[in-house]
Design an enzyme around this catalytic site. Structure first.
Site, PDB file in Angstrom:
ATOM      1  N   GLU A  87      -8.170  24.773 -67.189  1.00 15.56           N
ATOM      2  CA  GLU A  87      -7.817  25.025 -68.591  1.00 15.56           C
ATOM      3  C   GLU A  87      -7.952  23.752 -69.422  1.00 15.56           C
ATOM      4  O   GLU A  87      -8.422  23.786 -70.565  1.00 15.56           O
ATOM      5  CB  GLU A  87      -6.374  25.550 -68.700  1.00 15.56           C
ATOM      6  CG  GLU A  87      -6.191  26.988 -68.262  1.00 15.56           C
ATOM      7  CD  GLU A  87      -5.925  27.152 -66.769  1.00 15.56           C
ATOM      8  OE1 GLU A  87      -6.238  26.224 -65.984  1.00 15.56           O
ATOM      9  OE2 GLU A  87      -5.436  28.224 -66.378  1.00 15.56           O
TER      10      GLU A  87
ATOM     11  N   GLU B 174      -2.460  31.209 -61.115  1.00  8.21           N
ATOM     12  CA  GLU B 174      -1.278  31.853 -61.716  1.00  8.21           C
ATOM     13  C   GLU B 174      -0.948  33.151 -60.993  1.00  8.21           C
ATOM     14  O   GLU B 174       0.221  33.449 -60.724  1.00  8.21           O
ATOM     15  CB  GLU B 174      -1.524  32.099 -63.208  1.00  8.21           C
ATOM     16  CG  GLU B 174      -1.659  30.792 -63.990  1.00  8.21           C
ATOM     17  CD  GLU B 174      -1.812  31.028 -65.485  1.00  8.21           C
ATOM     18  OE1 GLU B 174      -2.865  31.544 -65.902  1.00  8.21           O
ATOM     19  OE2 GLU B 174      -0.880  30.693 -66.236  1.00  8.21           O
TER      20      GLU B 174
HETATM   21  C1  1HE Z   1     -17.096  33.848 -64.561  1.00  9.91           C
HETATM   22  C2  1HE Z   1     -15.931  33.080 -64.296  1.00  9.91           C
HETATM   23  C3  1HE Z   1     -14.864  33.162 -65.243  1.00  9.91           C
HETATM   24  C4  1HE Z   1     -17.349  32.720 -62.717  1.00  9.91           C
HETATM   25  N1  1HE Z   1     -15.025  33.960 -66.313  1.00  9.91           N
HETATM   26  N2  1HE Z   1     -17.199  34.622 -65.642  1.00  9.91           N
HETATM   27  N3  1HE Z   1     -11.785  29.600 -64.925  1.00  9.91           N
HETATM   28  C5  1HE Z   1     -12.667  28.618 -64.793  1.00  9.91           C
HETATM   29  O1  1HE Z   1     -12.856  27.771 -65.639  1.00  9.91           O
HETATM   30  C6  1HE Z   1     -13.494  28.644 -63.530  1.00  9.91           C
HETATM   31  C7  1HE Z   1     -14.916  28.997 -63.851  1.00  9.91           C
HETATM   32  N4  1HE Z   1     -15.698  29.290 -62.660  1.00  9.91           N
HETATM   33  C8  1HE Z   1     -16.149  28.340 -61.830  1.00  9.91           C
HETATM   34  O2  1HE Z   1     -15.839  27.158 -61.926  1.00  9.91           O
HETATM   35  C9  1HE Z   1     -17.069  28.793 -60.742  1.00  9.91           C
HETATM   36  O3  1HE Z   1     -17.653  30.025 -61.122  1.00  9.91           O
HETATM   37  C10 1HE Z   1     -16.406  28.988 -59.358  1.00  9.91           C
HETATM   38  C11 1HE Z   1     -16.016  27.607 -58.773  1.00  9.91           C
HETATM   39  C12 1HE Z   1     -15.186  29.855 -59.423  1.00  9.91           C
HETATM   40  C13 1HE Z   1     -17.416  29.672 -58.390  1.00  9.91           C
HETATM   41  O4  1HE Z   1     -18.642  28.968 -58.377  1.00  9.91           O
HETATM   42  P1  1HE Z   1     -19.950  29.697 -57.818  1.00  9.91           P
HETATM   43  O5  1HE Z   1     -21.075  28.680 -57.871  1.00  9.91           O
HETATM   44  O6  1HE Z   1     -19.659  30.332 -56.522  1.00  9.91           O
HETATM   45  O7  1HE Z   1     -20.261  30.913 -58.845  1.00  9.91           O
HETATM   46  P2  1HE Z   1     -20.940  30.865 -60.308  1.00  9.91           P
HETATM   47  O8  1HE Z   1     -22.433  30.865 -60.162  1.00  9.91           O
HETATM   48  O9  1HE Z   1     -20.353  29.774 -61.128  1.00  9.91           O
HETATM   49  O10 1HE Z   1     -20.441  32.224 -60.954  1.00  9.91           O
HETATM   50  C14 1HE Z   1     -20.992  33.491 -60.581  1.00  9.91           C
HETATM   51  C15 1HE Z   1     -20.893  34.408 -61.781  1.00  9.91           C
HETATM   52  O11 1HE Z   1     -19.513  34.585 -62.103  1.00  9.91           O
HETATM   53  C16 1HE Z   1     -21.517  33.802 -63.035  1.00  9.91           C
HETATM   54  O12 1HE Z   1     -22.004  34.864 -63.804  1.00  9.91           O
HETATM   55  P3  1HE Z   1     -23.565  35.291 -63.793  1.00  9.91           P
HETATM   56  O13 1HE Z   1     -23.630  36.466 -64.715  1.00  9.91           O
HETATM   57  O14 1HE Z   1     -24.299  34.054 -64.267  1.00  9.91           O
HETATM   58  O15 1HE Z   1     -23.893  35.635 -62.360  1.00  9.91           O
HETATM   59  C17 1HE Z   1     -20.350  33.175 -63.748  1.00  9.91           C
HETATM   60  O16 1HE Z   1     -20.555  33.045 -65.142  1.00  9.91           O
HETATM   61  C18 1HE Z   1     -19.267  34.180 -63.446  1.00  9.91           C
HETATM   62  N5  1HE Z   1     -17.930  33.586 -63.543  1.00  9.91           N
HETATM   63  N6  1HE Z   1     -16.116  32.391 -63.151  1.00  9.91           N
HETATM   64  C19 1HE Z   1     -16.152  34.667 -66.502  1.00  9.91           C
HETATM   65  N7  1HE Z   1     -13.711  32.496 -65.061  1.00  9.91           N
HETATM   66  C20 1HE Z   1      -4.035  33.572 -68.574  1.00  9.91           C
HETATM   67  S1  1HE Z   1      -4.740  32.145 -69.010  1.00  9.91           S
HETATM   68  C21 1HE Z   1      -5.706  31.621 -67.662  1.00  9.91           C
HETATM   69  C22 1HE Z   1      -6.670  30.615 -68.139  1.00  9.91           C
HETATM   70  C23 1HE Z   1      -7.758  30.358 -67.134  1.00  9.91           C
HETATM   71  O17 1HE Z   1      -7.820  30.971 -66.085  1.00  9.91           O
HETATM   72  S2  1HE Z   1      -8.863  29.148 -67.570  1.00  9.91           S
HETATM   73  C24 1HE Z   1      -9.840  28.910 -66.152  1.00  9.91           C
HETATM   74  C25 1HE Z   1     -11.010  29.828 -66.105  1.00  9.91           C
END
Ligand code: 1HE
Length: 265
Positions: free
Chosen positions: A138, A118
């Site tokens: 989402e 977005e």
């Molecule tokens: C996060 C987030 C997040 C990572 N919010 N903390 N977005 C998503 O559903 C995507 C969610 N994220 C992922 O699928 C993956 O993290 C990635 C593909 C982006 C990257 O993967 P990777 O293996 O490089 O990293 P990771 O180990 O998954 O994440 C590293 C850290 O970032 C980890 O935290 P930690 O404390 O365990 O180290 C994750 O929890 C954190 N992290 N993504 C919070 N999104 C206005 S409305 C919009 C609606 C949306 O955007 S919905 C989609 C949300």
């Protein structure tokens, strides 16, 4: 003099011979640049208070990913009313990006997902490197887009492709993303930032009124019925050509001082 409050999750610097290019880097790399409320408000603040002399901007992410979208850790306890205001806050911030003071170029790599897509969609040019992938998770998180994606993404790729992305969790790779219109440029892995800065320097050389017309008039004209669109276009054309800078540039061409249009490799 415009000032914006520095935010710990955004790094702001200026590049170019005249410091005309703003580089805005999301610096929550450890959280994959997930966008929490503070970051969204800081982006709004930054675009509302862009320092004088900036003529184009680049948005990039720290670390391997551009942006993992909404910070899901902040989503838990919101009721319907709070959800509405939260979405409207995103709208206000990303409107400042799209309809702000300068053209914005997004430098994309790896995850461009959810709210990250977005944000990228609110920018005027998207440069993706070969590692980029696009998704709208989402659907699988039980939520809906709320940062303007339902308006902007169909205008890039069509409602049918966005519906498929959200219904099936389809992930587009960099090549297919460029093919369907998610990015205008596709470059080798690691090259998106440099290409985005190169483009931003070029964009900054345009007459400011031309850039203004492209940012503020063109998207509105494109949404108007043809008859109104032609009329608005004529108004904008008349205003742009009356600027002193336009006269200078036209004279430069007619007197052989301006660059000709050349085929690019
Ligand atoms: C996060 C987030 C997040 C990572 N919010 N903390 N977005 C998503 O559903 C995507 C969610 N994220 C992922 O699928 C993956 O993290 C990635 C593909 C982006 C990257 O993967 P990777 O293996 O490089 O990293 P990771 O180990 O998954 O994440 C590293 C850290 O970032 C980890 O935290 P930690 O404390 O365990 O180290 C994750 O929890 C954190 N992290 N993504 C919070 N999104 C206005 S409305 C919009 C609606 C949306 O955007 S919905 C989609 C949300």
């Amino acid at each position: 003099m415009k000032t914006f409050t520095q935010h710990p999750d955004i790094h702001f610097e200026r590049l170019g011979e005249e410091q005309e290019v703003a580089v805005i880097r999301l610096t929550r790399g450890a959280k994959r640049n997930a966008l929490n409320d503070g970051l969204i408000l800081a982006l709004r603040d930054l675009f509302e208070n862009m320092p004088e002399g900036v003529r184009s901007a680049v948005i990039a992410g720290e670390g391997p990913h551009f942006c993992a979208g909404l910070d899901l850790s902040e989503l838990k306890e919101r009721d319907a009313g709070q959800g509405l205001h939260h979405s409207r806050m995103w709208h206000a911030a990303l409107e400042r990006v799209q309809y702000g003071p300068v053209p914005v170029i997004a430098a994309l790599q790896r995850a461009v997902v959810g709210g990250g897509l977005e944000l990228a969609s609110a920018c005027h040019i998207r440069v993706a490197d070969a590692s980029t992938f696009y998704a709208l998770p989402e659907g699988s998180r039980g939520i809906f887009v709320g940062g303007g994606g339902a308006v902007r993404i169909p205008r890039l790729i069509g409602a049918a492709r966005m519906t498929d992305m959200m219904l099936t969790g389809r992930v587009y790779n960099a090549q297919d993303g460029e093919r369907i219109g998610l990015a205008q440029y596709l470059v080798p892995e690691g090259a998106a930032f440099d290409k985005a800065v190169e483009l931003a320097v070029r964009v900054a050389q345009n007459a400011p009124l031309t850039n203004y017309a492209l940012m503020h008039a063109l998207p509105r004209i494109a949404e108007q019925p043809a008859d109104q669109g032609f009329f608005t276009e004529a108004m904008m054309a008349a205003i742009a050509q009356s600027a002193p800078e336009a006269k200078t540039r036209l004279n430069d061409f007619l007197e052989g001082r301006a660059a000709k249009v050349r085929k690019q490799d």
